[in-house]
Design a protein around this motif. Structure first.
Motif, short mmCIF file in Angstrom:
data_model
loop_
_atom_site.label_atom_id
_atom_site.label_comp_id
_atom_site.label_asym_id
_atom_site.label_seq_id
_atom_site.Cartn_x
_atom_site.Cartn_y
_atom_site.Cartn_z
N ASN A 1 -12.96 -1.48 6.14
CA ASN A 1 -14.25 -0.86 5.89
C ASN A 1 -14.26 -0.10 4.57
N ASN A 2 -15.30 -0.37 3.75
CA ASN A 2 -15.45 0.37 2.49
C ASN A 2 -16.89 0.77 2.21
N VAL A 3 -17.71 0.77 3.24
CA VAL A 3 -19.11 1.17 3.08
C VAL A 3 -19.17 2.60 2.53
N TRP A 4 -18.27 3.46 3.02
CA TRP A 4 -18.21 4.86 2.57
C TRP A 4 -17.94 4.98 1.07
N ALA A 5 -17.37 3.93 0.47
CA ALA A 5 -17.02 3.95 -0.95
C ALA A 5 -18.00 3.13 -1.79
N GLY A 6 -19.12 2.72 -1.19
CA GLY A 6 -20.12 1.94 -1.91
C GLY A 6 -19.95 0.44 -1.77
N GLY A 7 -19.01 0.01 -0.93
CA GLY A 7 -18.80 -1.42 -0.71
C GLY A 7 -19.69 -1.95 0.40
N ASP A 8 -19.50 -3.20 0.76
CA ASP A 8 -20.35 -3.81 1.79
C ASP A 8 -19.56 -4.34 2.99
N ASN A 9 -18.28 -3.99 3.11
CA ASN A 9 -17.48 -4.44 4.25
C ASN A 9 -17.67 -3.45 5.41
N LYS A 10 -18.38 -3.90 6.44
CA LYS A 10 -18.75 -3.03 7.56
C LYS A 10 -17.82 -3.16 8.77
N THR A 11 -16.70 -3.83 8.61
CA THR A 11 -15.78 -3.94 9.73
C THR A 11 -15.43 -2.55 10.26
N THR A 12 -15.09 -2.46 11.52
CA THR A 12 -14.71 -1.16 12.09
C THR A 12 -13.25 -0.81 11.77
N TYR A 13 -12.50 -1.77 11.23
CA TYR A 13 -11.08 -1.56 10.93
C TYR A 13 -10.90 -1.02 9.52
N GLY A 14 -9.90 -0.18 9.35
CA GLY A 14 -9.48 0.27 8.03
C GLY A 14 -8.04 0.76 8.08
N TYR A 15 -7.26 0.41 7.07
CA TYR A 15 -5.90 0.92 6.94
C TYR A 15 -5.66 1.22 5.47
N PHE A 16 -5.23 2.45 5.18
CA PHE A 16 -5.10 2.91 3.81
C PHE A 16 -3.73 3.53 3.60
N VAL A 17 -3.19 3.34 2.41
CA VAL A 17 -1.87 3.83 2.05
C VAL A 17 -2.00 4.71 0.81
N SER A 18 -1.53 5.96 0.91
CA SER A 18 -1.51 6.86 -0.24
C SER A 18 -0.18 6.72 -0.95
N LEU A 19 -0.26 6.55 -2.27
CA LEU A 19 0.92 6.31 -3.09
C LEU A 19 1.09 7.43 -4.10
N ALA B 1 -7.94 -6.59 15.09
CA ALA B 1 -9.18 -6.25 14.40
C ALA B 1 -9.99 -7.50 14.08
N GLY B 2 -11.27 -7.29 13.82
CA GLY B 2 -12.18 -8.39 13.58
C GLY B 2 -12.31 -8.80 12.12
N GLU B 3 -13.33 -9.58 11.88
CA GLU B 3 -13.61 -10.10 10.55
C GLU B 3 -13.73 -8.98 9.53
N GLY B 4 -13.16 -9.20 8.35
CA GLY B 4 -13.22 -8.22 7.27
C GLY B 4 -12.00 -7.32 7.19
N LYS B 5 -11.13 -7.40 8.18
CA LYS B 5 -9.94 -6.54 8.22
C LYS B 5 -9.02 -6.80 7.03
N ASP B 6 -9.03 -8.00 6.48
CA ASP B 6 -8.09 -8.41 5.44
C ASP B 6 -8.60 -8.22 4.02
N LEU B 7 -9.81 -7.69 3.86
CA LEU B 7 -10.38 -7.55 2.52
C LEU B 7 -9.96 -6.24 1.88
N PHE B 8 -9.49 -6.33 0.62
CA PHE B 8 -9.11 -5.14 -0.13
C PHE B 8 -10.33 -4.23 -0.20
N ALA B 9 -10.15 -2.95 0.12
CA ALA B 9 -11.30 -2.06 0.33
C ALA B 9 -11.63 -1.12 -0.82
N VAL B 10 -10.62 -0.45 -1.38
CA VAL B 10 -10.93 0.66 -2.27
C VAL B 10 -9.74 1.02 -3.14
#
Length: 163
Positions: free
Chosen positions: A125-143, A84-93
């Motif tokens: 990516n967290n644009v959907w949550a009001g953030g500004d990270n537009k990377t195409t990558y996202g990985y989320f874990v439900s706890l 994945a590209g730039e922004g993949k490592d930023l905490f999203a949501v």
């Protein structure tokens, strides 16, 4: 933001490309960039139907600094992350499930974000949550079974929503 399963008339007028997730039931927020600290630990997770064991995501200053785990799913997920590209490592949501009518058995291998008391976090990516990270990558874990304190008050305790 809130995922309540409704696109109001005002939403339809002001925003193009609206989406609704069903079943609904989430409240989410993008973090202040650079502030996430801590570890996300999940004993069993899945990526593309393949098992991940002992997933650990470590965050410092809002960035994923360590990603460990094992199993065939981890190898696939790590390869996807590495590519994945730039922004993949930023905490999203941080996403809180609030739907009391969606329940999963305790031994379920299925994950969903919406059961009341579920906390979902991730990177990318967290644009959907009001953030500004537009990377195409996202990985989320439900706890499930998580504890969350907000201003000294428990809002989720042992996976139970306390609001």
């Amino acid at each position: 933001g809130v995922s309540d399963g409704i696109i109001s008339a005002d939403d339809a007028k002001t925003t193009a490309g609206q989406s609704v997730y069903l079943p609904a039931g989430e409240v989410y927020v993008a973090p202040v960039p650079g502030t996430a600290e801590g570890k996300v630990v999940r004993a069993k997770e899945y990526f593309n139907g393949k098992e991940i064991n002992n997933l650990v995501m470590t965050f410092s200053a809002g960035k994923l600094t360590s990603l460990t785990g094992s199993g065939p799913g981890f190898d696939l997920m790590k390869a996807s992350y590495d590519a994945a590209g730039e922004g993949k490592d930023l905490f999203a949501v941080v996403d809180f499930g609030i739907n009391p009518n969606v329940k999963l058995p305790s031994n379920s291998s299925v994950a969903t974000w919406v059961p009341a008391g579920t906390v979902t976090v991730g990177v990318g990516n967290n644009v959907w949550a009001g953030g500004d990270n537009k990377t195409t990558y996202g990985y989320f874990v439900s706890l499930s079974g998580t504890n969350v304190m907000l201003d000294g008050k428990a809002v989720v305790e042992a996976g139970q929503l306390k609001l």
